[in-house]
Design an enzyme around this catalytic site. Sequence first.
Site, PDB file in Angstrom:
ATOM      1  N   ASP A  15       5.005   3.045 -17.061  1.00  0.00           N
ATOM      2  CA  ASP A  15       3.702   3.641 -16.804  1.00  0.00           C
ATOM      3  C   ASP A  15       2.603   2.662 -16.443  1.00  0.00           C
ATOM      4  OD1 ASP A  15       4.804   6.106 -17.454  1.00  0.00           O
ATOM      5  OD2 ASP A  15       4.345   5.852 -19.568  1.00  0.00           O
ATOM      6  N   CYS A  16       2.823   1.370 -16.631  1.00  0.00           N
ATOM      7  CA  CYS A  16       1.711   0.445 -16.426  1.00  0.00           C
ATOM      8  C   CYS A  16       2.199  -0.847 -15.790  1.00  0.00           C
ATOM      9  CB  CYS A  16       1.007   0.149 -17.745  1.00  0.00           C
ATOM     10  SG  CYS A  16       2.068  -0.679 -18.944  1.00  0.00           S
ATOM     11  N   CYS A  19       4.739  -3.000 -17.641  1.00  0.00           N
ATOM     12  CA  CYS A  19       6.103  -2.467 -17.622  1.00  0.00           C
ATOM     13  C   CYS A  19       6.895  -3.077 -16.471  1.00  0.00           C
ATOM     14  CB  CYS A  19       6.077  -0.945 -17.461  1.00  0.00           C
ATOM     15  SG  CYS A  19       5.257  -0.052 -18.796  1.00  0.00           S
ATOM     16  N   CYS A 416      -6.572  -8.796 -20.196  1.00  0.00           N
ATOM     17  CA  CYS A 416      -5.315  -8.226 -19.713  1.00  0.00           C
ATOM     18  C   CYS A 416      -5.471  -7.741 -18.273  1.00  0.00           C
ATOM     19  CB  CYS A 416      -4.885  -7.068 -20.603  1.00  0.00           C
ATOM     20  SG  CYS A 416      -3.398  -6.259 -19.994  1.00  0.00           S
ATOM     21  N   CYS A 418      -3.870  -5.527 -16.459  1.00  0.00           N
ATOM     22  CA  CYS A 418      -3.272  -4.240 -16.074  1.00  0.00           C
ATOM     23  C   CYS A 418      -4.107  -3.484 -15.051  1.00  0.00           C
ATOM     24  CB  CYS A 418      -3.056  -3.367 -17.306  1.00  0.00           C
ATOM     25  SG  CYS A 418      -1.651  -3.870 -18.309  1.00  0.00           S
ATOM     26  N   ASP A 460       2.602   7.972  24.522  1.00  0.00           N
ATOM     27  CA  ASP A 460       3.454   8.538  25.558  1.00  0.00           C
ATOM     28  C   ASP A 460       2.861   9.862  26.019  1.00  0.00           C
ATOM     29  OD1 ASP A 460       5.273   6.529  25.474  1.00  0.00           O
ATOM     30  OD2 ASP A 460       6.581   7.502  24.036  1.00  0.00           O
ATOM     31  N   ASP A 657       8.049   9.179  20.962  1.00  0.00           N
ATOM     32  CA  ASP A 657       8.987  10.117  20.356  1.00  0.00           C
ATOM     33  C   ASP A 657       9.989   9.431  19.452  1.00  0.00           C
ATOM     34  OD1 ASP A 657      10.643   8.880  22.143  1.00  0.00           O
ATOM     35  OD2 ASP A 657      10.877  10.613  23.463  1.00  0.00           O
ATOM     36  N   ASP A 743      -9.906  -2.922 -21.249  1.00  0.00           N
ATOM     37  CA  ASP A 743      -8.572  -2.991 -20.630  1.00  0.00           C
ATOM     38  C   ASP A 743      -8.009  -1.602 -20.346  1.00  0.00           C
ATOM     39  OD1 ASP A 743      -5.975  -3.872 -19.832  1.00  0.00           O
ATOM     40  OD2 ASP A 743      -5.296  -3.294 -21.835  1.00  0.00           O
TER      41      ASP A 743
END
Length: 762
Positions: A15-16, A19, A416, A418, A460, A657, A743
């Site tokens: 989640d952070c 991690c 920190c 994060c 194009d 394309d 933080d």
Amino acid sequence: MGETVEKRYRVEGMDCASCAAKIDTAVRRMPGVEDVSVSVTSGTMTVRHDGSGDLAAIEKKVTGLGYAVSQLAGRQPAAPHATEDTHTCCSHDDHEHDHHGHSHQHEHDHGDHDHGSHAHHDHDDAKADALEGLHGHDHAPMTGPWWQSRKGRLTILSGAALVIAYAVAHLLPAIAPYAFIAAMLMGLIPIARRAVMAALSGTPFSIEMLMTIAAVGAVIINASEEAATVVFLFLVGELLEGVAAGKARQSIQSLTTLVPKNALLEENGKTREVLAETLAVGATILVRPGDRISADGTILSGESAIDEAPVTGESTPVRKGEGDTVFAGTVNGDAALRVKVTAAAADNTIARVVRLVEEAQESKAPTERFIDRFSRYYTPAVVVVAALVAVLPPLVAQGAWDEWIYKGLAILLIGCPCALVISTPAAIAASLSSGARRGLLLKGGAVLEMLGKVTAVALDKTGTLTEGKPKVTDVITFGSSETDVLTYAAALETGSSHPLALAILARATEDGINIPAASDARALGGRGVTASVEGASVFLGSPTAAGERIPLSEDQTARISALNDDGKTVSVLIIGDTLAGAIAMRDEPRDDAKAGLKALTDNGVRIVMLTGDNSRTARAIGEKLGIEVRAELMPEDKQRIVGELQRSGLTVAKVGDGINDAPALAAADVGIAMGGGTDVALETADAAILHGRVSDVAAMIALSKRTMRNIAQNITIALGLKAVFLVTTIVGITGLWPAILADTGATVLVTINALRLLRPAS
């Protein structure tokens, strides 16, 4: 040494920023591992190894850090050349055809692609639970309500312990310090366990380690109440990060829920309900009015308005009939359709879009790579600064040890990184997801960042600025009525798949004309077609061939020449010995082409058409759209012109394309494929416009600029809050619990700000 192989894993509970840092560092040190790419935003890890490593040991290492890991569908051996730097150190981590054009149907073997990457392998729940118990795993996946997750339960438990400690302190002040220490340990033990595992795996400066040092240090200097409060606030912050990260992931994964689970399979004239995932390529399905289409396919029979908003973002339903392509997850409107399946469930448009976005989230933008490199030195530097703040004033200026150690511990928490390192990937992930939901597919942060710098766009003509198929623009009468001209022409073209024939048949159908049968039909190579219709000999062909049969007057010749000068192809109809009329056709610009080009020029972007078509046709389209034209170009000419634009100081996007413009797409700073979800359109260029709207080119550039503004805001929030709390801590205004807010609070604010990109631009 074996060949280089890639393995991709789903990592739950990541989640952070810390991690990704811990996982990356730990796995990179494993034997046989050549490279690691960790994406917090998509919850995945890709490992490149030489085949000599122990994959089970790699999985065990990640599990030991406190995460659930499962291998996704296997990949083929990786290419031997080096890939883009995806080291996640601390990351939150035409030649144009003429009017007799060619079919745009492309088939591509997907045997070498991992299309099963979204079918996550089942976990052994009992084994997972056992491992969680051994390793203090509180990073359970945030799939249900937050209070049911392991993180949620731990946060609630820590909060309850803190409340009890305050009650004890009020009733029995003498044992208050011990009550707060007990409350602190309730939340700190799992944090400290993860800190130790990370340190043993090569990440000594993790947020868990900083948190553990700060909490223990606070207890040593008799600040146990603040230590317990800080631990609780840290857990709250982690929980909020998990909720926000889960929301970002779900924004793109929710697309997969659009595809219905069941389908009506048609076999031997009967229908039966089957699971959509079991549909084979070539099968025929029945789609009732109001149902979601269960597979990518081609309409065999029926005509209906299709709501494609879930896949392409197109708000207006599109009328589709026999031969047209439909996407899984789109909604059938007002009539039953029989559809031939063209892609298996794991390979339909939505599955490929989800996979493309997840892979793109693993590709770092230059800004993100810079911040990653910065953070490698930033965190150790913060530890050094915190230590100096703690010891220098008492040693040099006779400051109080308790006061300055307290300030040093607060700086540890403030420093920190994060919030800083997630500032870019969170915004890019949200932007990639937002774009995908609107049919704008970008292959990574580098592409997204570069788009905002584009100052010239080369497009194009056929299939990009135009629909890619001719339409009847004029029906000219010489000796018959307009209805007769269309009736006899359509009779001759019935059964033909030629683009001009299809245009005539489409116009006849649109006008409600009953088409008579033709007999003795013969194609006259390169000149036209002849047949007998209702007893009359009928010819439809080029003006030159018609003139050889019946002389054309000066007026008739002038009218035909005027149509040719407008870039239109003219077919002349002769019934018996009479010059009946003529039909003019042209590949018309897309409905939104003019508005889309204006949106680009209004933003100071230079636009130019690069086409292999003849100059006359190209000029006619160019004048209609108000665009600079370069015509009669070979693929190498287009590449050369892109290079000329770049050498003049422009940042060039090439839009094509995705099939026969490969040299120019590759040469451009950003290659954008225009296509309706074909494999080539999705996989050839740096980006793809799923719906084929010209206006989406400007939308891509606007999305990039919006994202870069969001990233700048995030960096300002992350560094600004830290600077403010750093000053207030040193002068003694704030302490430990405001420091943890600097933080985790900044991280949550940055993530919430990034999630604003999921909303459509106002």
